[in-house]
Scaffold this active site. Structure first.
Site, PDB file in Angstrom:
ATOM      1  N   HIS A 133      96.069  43.284  48.657  1.00 40.63           N
ATOM      2  CA  HIS A 133      95.835  43.964  49.941  1.00 40.63           C
ATOM      3  C   HIS A 133      96.967  44.910  50.339  1.00 40.63           C
ATOM      4  CE1 HIS A 133      92.713  41.029  49.999  1.00 40.63           C
ATOM      5  NE2 HIS A 133      93.535  40.033  50.225  1.00 40.63           N
ATOM      6  N   GLN A 147      86.633  43.532  47.341  1.00 41.53           N
ATOM      7  CA  GLN A 147      87.632  43.791  48.372  1.00 41.53           C
ATOM      8  C   GLN A 147      88.657  44.814  47.878  1.00 41.53           C
ATOM      9  OE1 GLN A 147      88.425  40.122  50.279  1.00 41.53           O
ATOM     10  NE2 GLN A 147      89.469  41.028  51.985  1.00 41.53           N
ATOM     11  N   ASP A 148      89.717  44.381  47.187  1.00 40.96           N
ATOM     12  CA  ASP A 148      90.597  45.379  46.579  1.00 40.96           C
ATOM     13  C   ASP A 148      90.737  45.053  45.098  1.00 40.96           C
ATOM     14  OD1 ASP A 148      92.244  43.168  46.993  1.00 40.96           O
ATOM     15  OD2 ASP A 148      93.949  44.320  47.707  1.00 40.96           O
ATOM     16  N   PRO A 149      91.289  45.990  44.305  1.00 41.98           N
ATOM     17  CA  PRO A 149      91.319  45.768  42.856  1.00 41.98           C
ATOM     18  C   PRO A 149      92.192  44.573  42.476  1.00 41.98           C
ATOM     19  CG  PRO A 149      91.731  48.080  43.401  1.00 41.98           C
ATOM     20  CD  PRO A 149      91.797  47.317  44.682  1.00 41.98           C
TER      21      PRO A 149
END
Length: 228
Positions: free
Chosen positions: A134, A63-65
């Site tokens: 996010h 998804q995101d880091p």
């Protein structure tokens, strides 16, 4: 596909698109304003550097880091050497122990050896502000990573996409299942791993699919680089 096709050939033009320039400009401005952004600038595109287009065998979509210090380095789910494996990666290891004979849970979370064998460790969003999950959603990264998936879909065949959780599964809707393989499971996070990620056997399935295509299976045992 001609083996000479590179990421530069198929997504290089994205760098000229206004959305992409705007995304990079926003990230650069945040850094200039003194905010800590992960991963470091030099690592944002590591997934593409380590796994060239014609080498991709498996895609694991994140998804995101990670948004903690010294964790993110441009590969989904992976952390730098010396940093404890986060909970989702811990569950990935737990699944590997039961799925892959002889797998030993490593004492690190550095997955670069997967990337070097053709596992594209791709996050949907490529940057994040420290401590704020996010925080860089909807800046434009999603458009870029959609183009990446579209390029794989069009220019490659027989790629195995591991889509964990609804976010990844939505992202994977464009994949042509007549040309590629999709393995779906809940996300390995502690909130959902027990709903079917644990026991999904994606890693052994991927290797079986690779062998059916006369390709070398992945050695899923993560290896730290040899100390020079």
């Amino acid at each position: 596909m001609s083996p000479s096709l590179t990421w530069h050939d198929v997504i290089g033009q994205e760098k000229e698109q206004p959305y992409f320039k705007d995304t990079l400009a926003y990230v650069a401005a945040e850094r200039r304003a003194g905010k800590t952004i992960y991963p470091p600038q030099k690592d944002i595109f590591n997934a593409f550097r380590l796994t060239e287009l014609d080498q991709v065998k498996v895609v694991i979509l994140g998804q995101d880091p990670y948004h903690g210090p010294n964790q993110a380095h441009g590969l989904s789910f992976s952390v730098l050497p010396g940093v404890p494996a986060p909970p989702s990666l811990g569950n990935i290891y737990k699944e590997l122990v039961t799925d892959i004979p002889g797998f030993q849970r490593p004492n690190h979370g550095f997955l670069q050896s997967w990337a070097e064998q053709g596992v594209l460790l791709l996050n949907t969003v490529l940057t994040v502000e420290a401590g704020k999950a996010h925080s860089h959603a909807n800046l434009g990264w999603e458009t870029f990573t959609d183009r990446v998936i579209a390029a794989l879909n069009e220019h490659r065949e027989g790629v195995i996409f591991m889509l964990w959780g609804s976010h990844a599964q939505k992202k994977g809707r464009i994949i042509n299942t007549e040309r590629h393989y999709i393995l779906k499971a809940p996300h390995p996070s502690p909130l959902s791993a027990h709903r079917g990620f644990l026991g999904c056997k994606h890693f052994s399935q991927a290797n079986q699919l690779l062998q059916q295509q006369n390709q070398q299976p992945i050695d899923w045992q993560p290896k730290l680089p040899a100390v020079e």
